[in-house]
Design a protein around this motif. Structure first.
Motif, short mmCIF file in Angstrom:
data_model
loop_
_atom_site.label_atom_id
_atom_site.label_comp_id
_atom_site.label_asym_id
_atom_site.label_seq_id
_atom_site.Cartn_x
_atom_site.Cartn_y
_atom_site.Cartn_z
N GLY A 137 48.61 -8.14 31.90
CA GLY A 137 47.66 -8.31 32.98
C GLY A 137 46.32 -7.68 32.71
N SER A 138 45.43 -7.83 33.67
CA SER A 138 44.10 -7.24 33.62
C SER A 138 43.60 -7.12 35.05
N ALA A 139 42.47 -6.47 35.23
CA ALA A 139 41.91 -6.35 36.58
C ALA A 139 41.61 -7.72 37.17
N ALA A 140 41.18 -8.64 36.32
CA ALA A 140 40.85 -10.00 36.78
C ALA A 140 42.07 -10.89 36.92
N ALA A 141 43.15 -10.58 36.18
CA ALA A 141 44.36 -11.41 36.21
C ALA A 141 45.59 -10.51 36.23
N PRO A 142 45.90 -9.89 37.36
CA PRO A 142 47.06 -9.00 37.43
C PRO A 142 48.36 -9.80 37.44
N VAL A 143 49.43 -9.14 37.01
CA VAL A 143 50.75 -9.76 37.06
C VAL A 143 51.38 -9.43 38.40
#
Length: 303
Positions: free
Chosen positions: A91-97
């Protein structure tokens, strides 16, 4: 009646036709994930497949875009003999899991005898799925692949957001030639939430490291091999020494070989192969690892 058998375990499901039609490497990644689920159920037996929502296609995620699973490597340049870590971040801040319970995947690397896991071979769990996790690692050096998996334990909820799943400690062997590039990439990712639903994770870009050469000093230069005990030899100085398979060649300005140093030898006393003193002047030198040139330059000999 269905002719496809579902194998289900703690949020992990595969169907036998899909599983056995996969390649050997794809099957290994899936089997790892299944084993994690089996371990979680050992204490209480296995619920019926439909009770945990098994889905015959839940692991067919290769074609789906999803939350990123990335490899982090810092720095990307290092010396031979260096130990380093690969961190695996979901994940990432823009695309969380959302509600991640477990994940398994293959880590491939450039075929090379110069990279190996640090003993004991194990992964270090990161904070994202902690506490109380199962993990799995297997390295097939001949195939240049690691099989890796991590899962929360039975009864734990899935985790949402982004963060480090775990890290893996590796090392570059001390005899790795300078300029060697080793790359790592992910394949055959399988992930699910605590109820068995598939989560699509997308493999991030490959990462590569390049092995740098330690600085080699040639000192003193000029040198004066006149037997007075001062500056009688020139030293090829490298931290950790000159590897035994390296070759240092001294040549005159016409390119004729004057002296060859091997087996880790790193001192030249101003004599040729017959141990005769050579004339004052400028001499060329090359340092190679038998495969490629490491360094070249000029030595001034003064008598």
């Amino acid at each position: 009646m269905k002719n496809i058998i579902d194998f289900c375990a703690e949020g992990v499901a595969i169907n036998h036709r899909q599983y056995f039609n996969r390649s050997r490497s794809q099957s290994m990644a899936t089997m790892i994930f299944l084993l994690l689920g089996l371990a979680a159920n050992m204490a209480r037996g296995f619920p019926p497949a439909r009770e945990i929502g098994c889905n015959e296609n839940m692991i067919a995620n290769e074609a789906l875009a999803g939350v990123p699973l990335t490899i982090q490597l810092t720095p990307n340049k290092m010396l031979a003999g260096t130990r380093f870590k690969l961190a695996f971040v979901v994940g990432s801040a823009a695309a969380p899991v959302s509600e991640l319970f477990g994940v398994a995947f293959e880590l491939h690397h450039t075929p090379s005898r110069y990279v190996r896991p640090v003993a004991p071979v194990q992964i270090q769990s990161g904070p994202f799925l902690q506490p109380n996790t199962y993990d799995f690692i297997r390295h097939e050096a001949a195939n240049s692949v690691f099989y890796l998996a991590i899962s929360r334990k039975r009864g734990a909820p899935g985790q949402s957001g982004f963060g480090e799943l775990f890290s893996l400690s590796l090392e570059i062997t001390a005899d790795t030639p300078p300029g060697t590039e080793i790359c790592f990439w992910l394949a055959n990712i399988a992930a699910n939430d605590s109820s068995g639903r598939a989560i699509a994770l997308a493999a991030g870009p490959s990462v590569c490291l390049v092995v740098e050469e330690l600085a080699i000093e040639v000192i003193p230069n000029p040198f004066t091999p006149n037997g007075d005990g001062s500056n009688d030899e020139v030293e090829f100085k490298r931290e950790g020494g000159i590897p035994k398979d390296w070759v240092i060649r001294i040549m005159d300005r016409a390119g004729r070989s004057i002296r060859v140093l091997t087996g880790g030898a790193n001192l030249w006393d101003g004599r040729d192969e017959q141990h005769r003193p050579v004339a004052p002047g400028a001499y060329l030198y090359t340092i190679s690892d038998r495969k490629q040139l490491v360094k070249r330059g000029v030595i001034a000999l003064v008598r």
